[in-house]
Design a protein around this motif. Structure first.
Motif, PDB file in Angstrom:
ATOM      1  N   ASP A 145       0.808  -1.220   0.000  1.00  0.00           N
ATOM      2  CA  ASP A 145       0.000   0.000   0.000  1.00  0.00           C
ATOM      3  C   ASP A 145       0.844   1.275   0.000  1.00  0.00           C
ATOM      4  OD1 ASP A 145      -2.322   1.505  -0.020  1.00  0.00           O
ATOM      5  OD2 ASP A 145      -2.519   1.509   2.173  1.00  0.00           O
ATOM      6  N   GLY A 146       1.655   1.444  -1.035  1.00  0.00           N
ATOM      7  CA  GLY A 146       2.428   2.669  -1.173  1.00  0.00           C
ATOM      8  C   GLY A 146       3.707   2.699  -0.380  1.00  0.00           C
ATOM      9  N   LEU A 147       4.112   1.560   0.176  1.00  0.00           N
ATOM     10  CA  LEU A 147       5.369   1.483   0.917  1.00  0.00           C
ATOM     11  C   LEU A 147       6.176   0.307   0.393  1.00  0.00           C
ATOM     12  CD1 LEU A 147       7.293   2.243   3.229  1.00  0.00           C
ATOM     13  CD2 LEU A 147       5.943   0.744   4.719  1.00  0.00           C
ATOM     14  N   ILE A 148       7.405   0.582  -0.030  1.00  0.00           N
ATOM     15  CA  ILE A 148       8.314  -0.458  -0.497  1.00  0.00           C
ATOM     16  C   ILE A 148       9.446  -0.570   0.506  1.00  0.00           C
ATOM     17  CG2 ILE A 148       9.843  -1.212  -2.358  1.00  0.00           C
ATOM     18  CD1 ILE A 148       8.214   0.547  -4.249  1.00  0.00           C
ATOM     19  N   ARG A 149       9.714  -1.798   0.974  1.00  0.00           N
ATOM     20  CA  ARG A 149      10.813  -2.027   1.918  1.00  0.00           C
ATOM     21  C   ARG A 149      11.934  -2.770   1.208  1.00  0.00           C
ATOM     22  NH1 ARG A 149       6.251  -2.874   5.138  1.00  0.00           N
ATOM     23  NH2 ARG A 149       6.145  -1.559   7.013  1.00  0.00           N
ATOM     24  N   LEU A 150      13.123  -2.232   1.338  1.00  0.00           N
ATOM     25  CA  LEU A 150      14.312  -2.876   0.791  1.00  0.00           C
ATOM     26  C   LEU A 150      15.170  -3.306   1.968  1.00  0.00           C
ATOM     27  CD1 LEU A 150      15.193  -0.189  -1.915  1.00  0.00           C
ATOM     28  CD2 LEU A 150      13.655  -2.142  -2.147  1.00  0.00           C
ATOM     29  N   THR A 151      15.263  -4.610   2.182  1.00  0.00           N
ATOM     30  CA  THR A 151      16.004  -5.140   3.324  1.00  0.00           C
ATOM     31  C   THR A 151      17.248  -5.845   2.827  1.00  0.00           C
ATOM     32  OG1 THR A 151      13.940  -5.455   4.537  1.00  0.00           O
ATOM     33  CG2 THR A 151      15.898  -6.582   5.391  1.00  0.00           C
ATOM     34  N   GLY A 152      18.408  -5.371   3.281  1.00  0.00           N
ATOM     35  CA  GLY A 152      19.677  -5.942   2.842  1.00  0.00           C
ATOM     36  C   GLY A 152      20.429  -6.582   3.975  1.00  0.00           C
ATOM     37  N   ALA A 153      21.714  -6.732   3.778  1.00  0.00           N
ATOM     38  CA  ALA A 153      22.566  -7.365   4.766  1.00  0.00           C
ATOM     39  C   ALA A 153      22.537  -6.573   6.072  1.00  0.00           C
ATOM     40  CB  ALA A 153      23.999  -7.460   4.245  1.00  0.00           C
ATOM     41  N   GLY A 154      22.547  -7.303   7.199  1.00  0.00           N
ATOM     42  CA  GLY A 154      22.529  -6.646   8.499  1.00  0.00           C
ATOM     43  C   GLY A 154      21.191  -6.031   8.834  1.00  0.00           C
ATOM     44  N   ASP A 155      20.141  -6.472   8.140  1.00  0.00           N
ATOM     45  CA  ASP A 155      18.787  -5.954   8.392  1.00  0.00           C
ATOM     46  C   ASP A 155      18.684  -4.449   8.217  1.00  0.00           C
ATOM     47  OD1 ASP A 155      17.737  -8.465   8.937  1.00  0.00           O
ATOM     48  OD2 ASP A 155      18.291  -8.362  11.056  1.00  0.00           O
ATOM     49  N   ASP A 156      19.542  -3.881   7.380  1.00  0.00           N
ATOM     50  CA  ASP A 156      19.426  -2.463   7.052  1.00  0.00           C
ATOM     51  C   ASP A 156      18.255  -2.301   6.094  1.00  0.00           C
ATOM     52  OD1 ASP A 156      19.855   0.236   6.647  1.00  0.00           O
ATOM     53  OD2 ASP A 156      21.256  -0.118   5.000  1.00  0.00           O
ATOM     54  N   THR A 157      17.192  -1.640   6.561  1.00  0.00           N
ATOM     55  CA  THR A 157      15.972  -1.515   5.772  1.00  0.00           C
ATOM     56  C   THR A 157      15.777  -0.081   5.307  1.00  0.00           C
ATOM     57  OG1 THR A 157      14.888  -3.329   6.952  1.00  0.00           O
ATOM     58  CG2 THR A 157      13.472  -1.810   5.749  1.00  0.00           C
ATOM     59  N   VAL A 158      15.546   0.060   4.028  1.00  0.00           N
ATOM     60  CA  VAL A 158      15.206   1.359   3.442  1.00  0.00           C
ATOM     61  C   VAL A 158      13.731   1.314   3.068  1.00  0.00           C
ATOM     62  CG1 VAL A 158      15.697   3.029   1.638  1.00  0.00           C
ATOM     63  CG2 VAL A 158      17.530   1.582   2.518  1.00  0.00           C
ATOM     64  N   GLN A 159      12.997   2.332   3.441  1.00  0.00           N
ATOM     65  CA  GLN A 159      11.583   2.396   3.117  1.00  0.00           C
ATOM     66  C   GLN A 159      11.340   3.491   2.082  1.00  0.00           C
ATOM     67  OE1 GLN A 159       8.987   2.487   6.523  1.00  0.00           O
ATOM     68  NE2 GLN A 159      10.371   1.230   7.756  1.00  0.00           N
ATOM     69  N   VAL A 160      10.749   3.091   0.964  1.00  0.00           N
ATOM     70  CA  VAL A 160      10.444   4.024  -0.124  1.00  0.00           C
ATOM     71  C   VAL A 160       8.947   4.308  -0.086  1.00  0.00           C
ATOM     72  CG1 VAL A 160      10.566   4.443  -2.603  1.00  0.00           C
ATOM     73  CG2 VAL A 160      12.334   3.048  -1.483  1.00  0.00           C
ATOM     74  N   HIS A 161       8.596   5.554   0.129  1.00  0.00           N
ATOM     75  CA  HIS A 161       7.192   5.943   0.306  1.00  0.00           C
ATOM     76  C   HIS A 161       6.704   6.638  -0.966  1.00  0.00           C
ATOM     77  CE1 HIS A 161       7.482   5.276   4.737  1.00  0.00           C
ATOM     78  NE2 HIS A 161       8.743   5.608   4.509  1.00  0.00           N
ATOM     79  N   VAL A 162       5.943   5.909  -1.751  1.00  0.00           N
ATOM     80  CA  VAL A 162       5.407   6.460  -2.995  1.00  0.00           C
ATOM     81  C   VAL A 162       4.241   5.582  -3.434  1.00  0.00           C
ATOM     82  CG1 VAL A 162       6.987   5.122  -4.474  1.00  0.00           C
ATOM     83  CG2 VAL A 162       6.020   7.279  -5.319  1.00  0.00           C
ATOM     84  N   THR A 163       3.223   6.184  -4.021  1.00  0.00           N
ATOM     85  CA  THR A 163       2.094   5.419  -4.540  1.00  0.00           C
ATOM     86  C   THR A 163       2.332   5.095  -6.017  1.00  0.00           C
ATOM     87  OG1 THR A 163       0.832   7.348  -5.278  1.00  0.00           O
ATOM     88  CG2 THR A 163       0.566   6.659  -2.966  1.00  0.00           C
ATOM     89  N   PRO A 164       1.630   4.090  -6.552  1.00  0.00           N
ATOM     90  CA  PRO A 164       1.768   3.803  -7.989  1.00  0.00           C
ATOM     91  C   PRO A 164       1.460   5.008  -8.870  1.00  0.00           C
ATOM     92  CG  PRO A 164       0.675   1.978  -6.879  1.00  0.00           C
ATOM     93  CD  PRO A 164       0.803   3.083  -5.863  1.00  0.00           C
ATOM     94  N   GLN A 165       0.458   5.798  -8.478  1.00  0.00           N
ATOM     95  CA  GLN A 165       0.106   6.972  -9.287  1.00  0.00           C
ATOM     96  C   GLN A 165       1.213   8.023  -9.245  1.00  0.00           C
ATOM     97  OE1 GLN A 165      -1.912   5.510  -6.971  1.00  0.00           O
ATOM     98  NE2 GLN A 165      -3.172   4.424  -8.495  1.00  0.00           N
ATOM     99  N   GLN A 166       1.794   8.217  -8.071  1.00  0.00           N
ATOM    100  CA  GLN A 166       2.901   9.169  -7.958  1.00  0.00           C
ATOM    101  C   GLN A 166       4.104   8.702  -8.761  1.00  0.00           C
ATOM    102  OE1 GLN A 166       3.254   9.158  -3.682  1.00  0.00           O
ATOM    103  NE2 GLN A 166       2.269  11.150  -3.480  1.00  0.00           N
ATOM    104  N   TRP A 167       4.382   7.395  -8.727  1.00  0.00           N
ATOM    105  CA  TRP A 167       5.538   6.880  -9.461  1.00  0.00           C
ATOM    106  C   TRP A 167       5.362   7.072 -10.960  1.00  0.00           C
ATOM    107  CZ3 TRP A 167      10.383   6.135  -9.279  1.00  0.00           C
ATOM    108  CH2 TRP A 167      11.023   5.335 -10.210  1.00  0.00           C
ATOM    109  N   ARG A 168       4.171   6.804 -11.473  1.00  0.00           N
ATOM    110  CA  ARG A 168       3.949   7.006 -12.906  1.00  0.00           C
ATOM    111  C   ARG A 168       4.104   8.479 -13.277  1.00  0.00           C
ATOM    112  NH1 ARG A 168       0.531   8.672 -16.781  1.00  0.00           N
ATOM    113  NH2 ARG A 168       0.602   7.462 -18.737  1.00  0.00           N
ATOM    114  N   ALA A 169       3.530   9.373 -12.475  1.00  0.00           N
ATOM    115  CA  ALA A 169       3.663  10.807 -12.753  1.00  0.00           C
ATOM    116  C   ALA A 169       5.130  11.224 -12.718  1.00  0.00           C
ATOM    117  CB  ALA A 169       2.854  11.620 -11.747  1.00  0.00           C
ATOM    118  N   HIS A 170       5.896  10.639 -11.820  1.00  0.00           N
ATOM    119  CA  HIS A 170       7.322  10.956 -11.721  1.00  0.00           C
ATOM    120  C   HIS A 170       8.056  10.474 -12.974  1.00  0.00           C
ATOM    121  CE1 HIS A 170      10.995  12.108  -9.900  1.00  0.00           C
ATOM    122  NE2 HIS A 170      11.394  10.903  -9.549  1.00  0.00           N
ATOM    123  N   LEU A 171       7.670   9.314 -13.488  1.00  0.00           N
ATOM    124  CA  LEU A 171       8.295   8.805 -14.714  1.00  0.00           C
ATOM    125  C   LEU A 171       8.011   9.716 -15.903  1.00  0.00           C
ATOM    126  CD1 LEU A 171       7.670   4.940 -14.584  1.00  0.00           C
ATOM    127  CD2 LEU A 171       9.873   6.125 -14.434  1.00  0.00           C
TER     128      LEU A 171
END
Length: 231
Positions: A145-171
């Motif tokens: 629901d508009g939140l993408i979590r990127l979890t890498g080594a050491g449980d370092d998590t980056v959260q990307v907050h964007v909706t599908p509509q916002q991402w398309r407009a950004h493209l």
């Protein structure tokens, strides 16, 4: 200090004309340009802006133009960003007005947007392409629901907050948006665990809430003046 008192203090600083005002003149302030007025104005997204009018001093009369910039200046955001006094706010204004100028959209930009609108897929397709494009070896990508979590080594998590509509407009506005996003993910400070979409682009932030607030590490005294928590 109230907002009104802060604006008055900023106006007094910029109206002064001597080294006692504390303004860094290394970029030509006072010789090439001056800030004439500042005023607090509401924005469409509910966060207050500072409207800054700048006058250029050099060149023929017809080139001594005035430009207007609008900088984020919401009170709660300023407090979270440690912009609490006239001196720090003055440094913020001087550091950001050039990249915050209000410019009318050109005919070429409107034509480019219309062309991009015709070729960029619908939001659902763009969203799936984003999820695929964010995958890297050793990085788990999950979304909800508009939140993408990127979890890498050491449980370092980056959260990307964007909706599908916002991402398309950004493209539509930025065809290289995915590579820009990867660059921002890779260039974060240690406490910036969020990438938030705000006012048409992504910002690194220490929090999920809007507006974004930059790293607390940028406020260390050994770093150059002007590096404060602003987007």
């Amino acid at each position: 200090m109230t907002d009104g008192e802060l604006i008055e203090a900023l106006q007094a600083i910029f109206a002064d004309d001597g080294p006692a005002d504390g303004i860094d003149r290394s970029d030509g302030y006072g010789e090439l340009y001056r800030i004439e007025t500042v005023r607090l104005v509401p924005s469409d997204d509910g966060f207050d802006d500072l409207e800054v009018t700048v006058r250029f001093l050099r060149g023929p009369v017809w080139r001594r133009r005035r430009v207007v910039a609008r900088l984020l200046f919401d009170r709660a955001w300023r407090e979270a960003s440690d912009l609490l006094d006239p001196a720090s706010c003055t440094a913020y204004v001087l550091a950001r007005w050039r990249c915050s100028q209000v410019r009318p959209e050109s005919l070429r930009a409107r034509r480019r947007r219309r062309s991009a609108e015709a070729v960029v897929p619908e939001a659902g397709v763009c969203w799936q392409q984003l999820l695929v494009g964010l995958r890297r070896p050793g990085v788990e990508v999950t979304e909800d629901d508009g939140l993408i979590r990127l979890t890498g080594a050491g449980d370092d998590t980056v959260q990307v907050h964007v909706t599908p509509q916002q991402w398309r407009a950004h493209l539509v506005d930025a065809p290289d948006a995915l590579s820009q996003l990867h660059e921002q993910i890779g260039s974060r400070w240690d406490d910036e665990h969020h990438l938030v979409f705000f006012r048409g682009r992504f910002h690194q932030s220490i929090r999920a809430e809007l507006p974004p607030v930059r790293s607390l590490l940028l406020r260390e005294p050994e770093l150059p003046d002007g590096f404060v928590g602003y987007p």
